[in-house]
Design an enzyme around this catalytic site. Sequence first.
Site, short mmCIF file in Angstrom:
data_model
loop_
_atom_site.label_atom_id
_atom_site.label_comp_id
_atom_site.label_asym_id
_atom_site.label_seq_id
_atom_site.Cartn_x
_atom_site.Cartn_y
_atom_site.Cartn_z
N CYS A 1 0.86 -1.20 0.00
CA CYS A 1 0.00 0.00 0.00
C CYS A 1 0.89 1.24 0.00
O CYS A 1 1.92 1.26 0.67
CB CYS A 1 -0.86 -0.02 1.26
SG CYS A 1 -1.81 1.51 1.48
N ASP A 2 0.43 2.25 -0.74
CA ASP A 2 1.24 3.47 -0.82
C ASP A 2 0.82 4.55 0.19
O ASP A 2 1.41 5.60 0.26
CB ASP A 2 1.17 4.06 -2.24
CG ASP A 2 -0.25 4.42 -2.64
OD1 ASP A 2 -1.14 4.45 -1.78
OD2 ASP A 2 -0.48 4.68 -3.84
N TYR B 1 -7.01 6.36 6.86
CA TYR B 1 -8.21 5.55 6.62
C TYR B 1 -8.99 5.26 7.89
O TYR B 1 -10.16 4.84 7.81
CB TYR B 1 -7.83 4.23 5.92
CG TYR B 1 -7.70 4.41 4.42
CD1 TYR B 1 -8.79 4.24 3.58
CD2 TYR B 1 -6.48 4.78 3.84
CE1 TYR B 1 -8.69 4.41 2.22
CE2 TYR B 1 -6.37 4.96 2.47
CZ TYR B 1 -7.47 4.77 1.66
OH TYR B 1 -7.38 4.94 0.31
#
Length: 445
Positions: free
Chosen positions: A171-172, A268
Amino acid sequence: MSLEKQSVVIAGGGSTYTAGIVMMLIENQDKFPLRKLKFYDNDKARQDIVAKACEVIVKERAPHIEFISTVDPQEAFTDVDFVMAHIRVGGLKMREKDEKIPLKHGVVGQETCGPGGMAYGMRSIPGVIELVDYMEKYSPNAWMLNYSNPAAIVAEATRRLRPNSKIINICDMPVAIKKSIADILGLKDEKEIVDRYYGLNHFGWWTEMTDRQGNDLMPKLKKHIKKYGYAAETADDNPLSAEASWMDTFQKAKDVFAVDPETLPNTYLKYYLYPDYVVSHANPDYTRANEVMDNREKNVFAECERVANTQTAVDTSIEAGEHAEFIVQLAGALAYNTYERMLLIVRNNGAIANIDQDAMVEVPCIVSKRGYEPLCMGTIPDFQKGMIEQQVSAEKLVVQAYLEQSYQKLWQAFTLSKTVPSASVAKEILDDMIEVNKEWWPELN
Ligand code: NAD
Ligand code: G6P
Ligand code: MN
């Protein structure tokens, strides 16, 4: 000593991110030299748009690289050292459904979080497993570096279905957050930051950040984040490319941080800790999928078509960002034994001491020719442990639902998501999702 040249296939050649990765690969020919670059996609027309431009770019800037664009798995996956994967099963049109259906029921509608992410997971699993199988059949020694979302669910599926495959899920987002942090602190770039981080994909926390000299960066950062989140102090200092919806997420990190001011959160977490805020600020008729289709997809494809038509890319606006940088750096670490420290999604196996050993966690790893070696992050506090265990169980249930074709398990998964208020709402969303995913999901019993 000259470095051995690599052969790479980009799976999801028609992705909006492909051209950026090609630019990064070309700019890195001294650190990660290529002999071959291939594109693979199951949508020829879409891939052609990107491939016709990238052919021009490669010819102009790195003509020594053999470039092939194909929809034939054998041609694509034969003689490759790395598979860089970023497919979107169902496309942005289905992302739109993942976002709009939960919103209709007053629930967060997000690409990777909540019921939308789970619906996407059910579509992604077979697509990603198919890529792993092509790689193992045609290039059994290759590594697959996978960005395809939802990375947490995809990682759990690959752990269950292909436990010995050479796939690394990535994941970036942490890199993007660290880029902002470097800007906030006036550091040259995010590589100046040495971090300790634990959690799941799109669900984690930093416990430490120092510079390369070992100076603690946390006190100054905490002061900043408490006021501005990961946004800059003044709007003018935010990157020009920053879109309003992302800026909102970076600012909202301030409220996420307030819940646990000992750690720095992944952005997130806002979907799990402030779902009411997210829903009330969403437009149920125009979600992120619409923004992406109207902006990134449109712009990238228009630029690709322009390059293909003019047959030159000297003045192209296609750029390589942190997304491309991270995957190319990871491939370089594996190929050339650099022992770099990177956050990867791997089997827990003790990295987080007090949660399930079989959870797929995101932690710092040392990357070399031997693969990845996770670092131990120790025992985590009850708040994070509680949240992580709930989320891991929800993600595991999605994969079980897929494997057993179980309606019951998928209903349980939706119900267990912290974004969903009740089993009845979970059921309503699930029934709507089944309707629109007929083409993609296994039939549930
Ligand atoms: P996109 O729809 O523009 O591109 C995806 C491509 O995959 C399309 O060309 C499509 O035809 C192709 N594809 C779909 N199913 C396929 C299959 N079964 N086999 C081969 N090709 C297939 O999507 P995008 O916005 O460019 O994003 C691509 C993916 O990268 C998404 O999954 C997105 O979530 C993911 N992503 C992940 C991260 C991360 O941090 N992990 C970051 C950015 C993007
Ligand atoms: C970050 C996340 C990805 C996600 C992307 C969505 O990069 O790490 O996992 O896919 O954001 O961005 P978008 O611009 O498509 O909404
Ligand atoms: Mn991500």
